[in-house]
Design an enzyme around this catalytic site. Sequence first.
Site, PDB file in Angstrom:
ATOM      1  N   LEU A 128       0.878  -1.161   0.000  1.00  0.00           N
ATOM      2  CA  LEU A 128       0.000   0.000   0.000  1.00  0.00           C
ATOM      3  C   LEU A 128       0.921   1.217   0.000  1.00  0.00           C
ATOM      4  CD1 LEU A 128      -3.038   0.676   0.177  1.00  0.00           C
ATOM      5  CD2 LEU A 128      -2.823   0.666   2.659  1.00  0.00           C
ATOM      6  N   ASP A 129       0.688   2.162  -0.899  1.00  0.00           N
ATOM      7  CA  ASP A 129       1.552   3.344  -1.014  1.00  0.00           C
ATOM      8  C   ASP A 129       1.744   4.041   0.329  1.00  0.00           C
ATOM      9  OD1 ASP A 129       1.878   3.019  -3.683  1.00  0.00           O
ATOM     10  OD2 ASP A 129       0.645   4.707  -4.314  1.00  0.00           O
ATOM     11  N   PRO A 130       2.938   4.636   0.567  1.00  0.00           N
ATOM     12  CA  PRO A 130       3.133   5.430   1.789  1.00  0.00           C
ATOM     13  C   PRO A 130       2.094   6.536   1.951  1.00  0.00           C
ATOM     14  CG  PRO A 130       5.242   5.020   0.739  1.00  0.00           C
ATOM     15  CD  PRO A 130       4.193   4.506  -0.212  1.00  0.00           C
ATOM     16  N   LEU A 131       1.618   7.099   0.818  1.00  0.00           N
ATOM     17  CA  LEU A 131       0.626   8.177   0.875  1.00  0.00           C
ATOM     18  C   LEU A 131      -0.805   7.663   1.031  1.00  0.00           C
ATOM     19  CD1 LEU A 131       2.032  10.613  -1.833  1.00  0.00           C
ATOM     20  CD2 LEU A 131       2.103  10.858   0.648  1.00  0.00           C
ATOM     21  N   ALA A 132      -0.956   6.344   1.073  1.00  0.00           N
ATOM     22  CA  ALA A 132      -2.277   5.749   1.274  1.00  0.00           C
ATOM     23  C   ALA A 132      -2.408   5.244   2.700  1.00  0.00           C
ATOM     24  CB  ALA A 132      -2.491   4.598   0.289  1.00  0.00           C
TER      25      ALA A 132
END
Length: 322
Positions: A50-54
């Site tokens: 899961l993306d760091p920004l998610a």
Amino acid sequence: MTAAPRARVQRRPVHGVLLLDKPLGLSSNQALQKAKWLLRADKAGHTGTLDPLATGVLPICFGAATKFSQLHLDADKTYETVVRLGVTTSTADAEGEVVDTHPVDCSAGQVVEVLDRFTGSITQVPPMHSALKKDGKALYEYAREGKTVEREPRTVMIHDLELLDMQLQGTEPFLKLRVRCSKGTYIRTLGEDIARALGCGGHLTLLRRVQTGPFSVDQCITVEALEAMPEDQRLRCLLPVESLLPHHAPVTLASDDAARFLSGMRRRGHWPDHEQVAIYGPPTDTRRAPVLLGCGHTQAGELIPGRLLSPIEIQQILETAT
């Protein structure tokens, strides 16, 4: 003055699934390592990055559960996201540099029409800022070097694309969407493509995974809540290993057959054909429920082993259940 050495954490066997609500800014691996440290687990993995920004649902598998984590890489995912209209960035999200701006003059009817076009089977070009590899190197590594490489379009499935909210006027026009999609879907690319189709461009300002396979964000625990718990209470947050096999047909074997099956031998019985079967041994003196042995499939009355737990793993699970 030399700093005192850090005390080593005494690792232990832990088996089960922790549903973590991944916070903003942490990578999936950082979140995994944090949970692994808090539970003092000796083996852990997750079911897809899961993306760091998610933020949102990140199932973390411990011990025997890691044997089945691959099954959930193929699971459908559901996201909630906000697309800021009128501003395009280099990364298709709020971290990137602004590369273009356009006035937003689309109507609500145009938004609905465009969303309909992006429902069903669609093609996407993977973004340069992604972990997808080309020639053994992640695309984001090329992007950091200022390079753009050719990427093959990929077909993904958008099962449902729901408009939760929108603002087409004012200084910060946006769309808030709920997306249920197949594995491999890039939500940043989807948001950027939708905004481009509306004629104004855009980028993601929020991305939250609210479901992956059978697991929803309502079942998750935050890192902060986990940290605040006593150590023994943290273990109670784990779901059993078999929670990773919700759609597998159950087969329970008697003791003799269970022992032979665990050694890798096929068993014969009156089972209908199933591509996915969860195999259990009989209840024990310390556990009333059947004991998970592994997964496999049935064909022509034969039970064929797939991924199996080891006798040591089964014993450890039984000991923690007492």
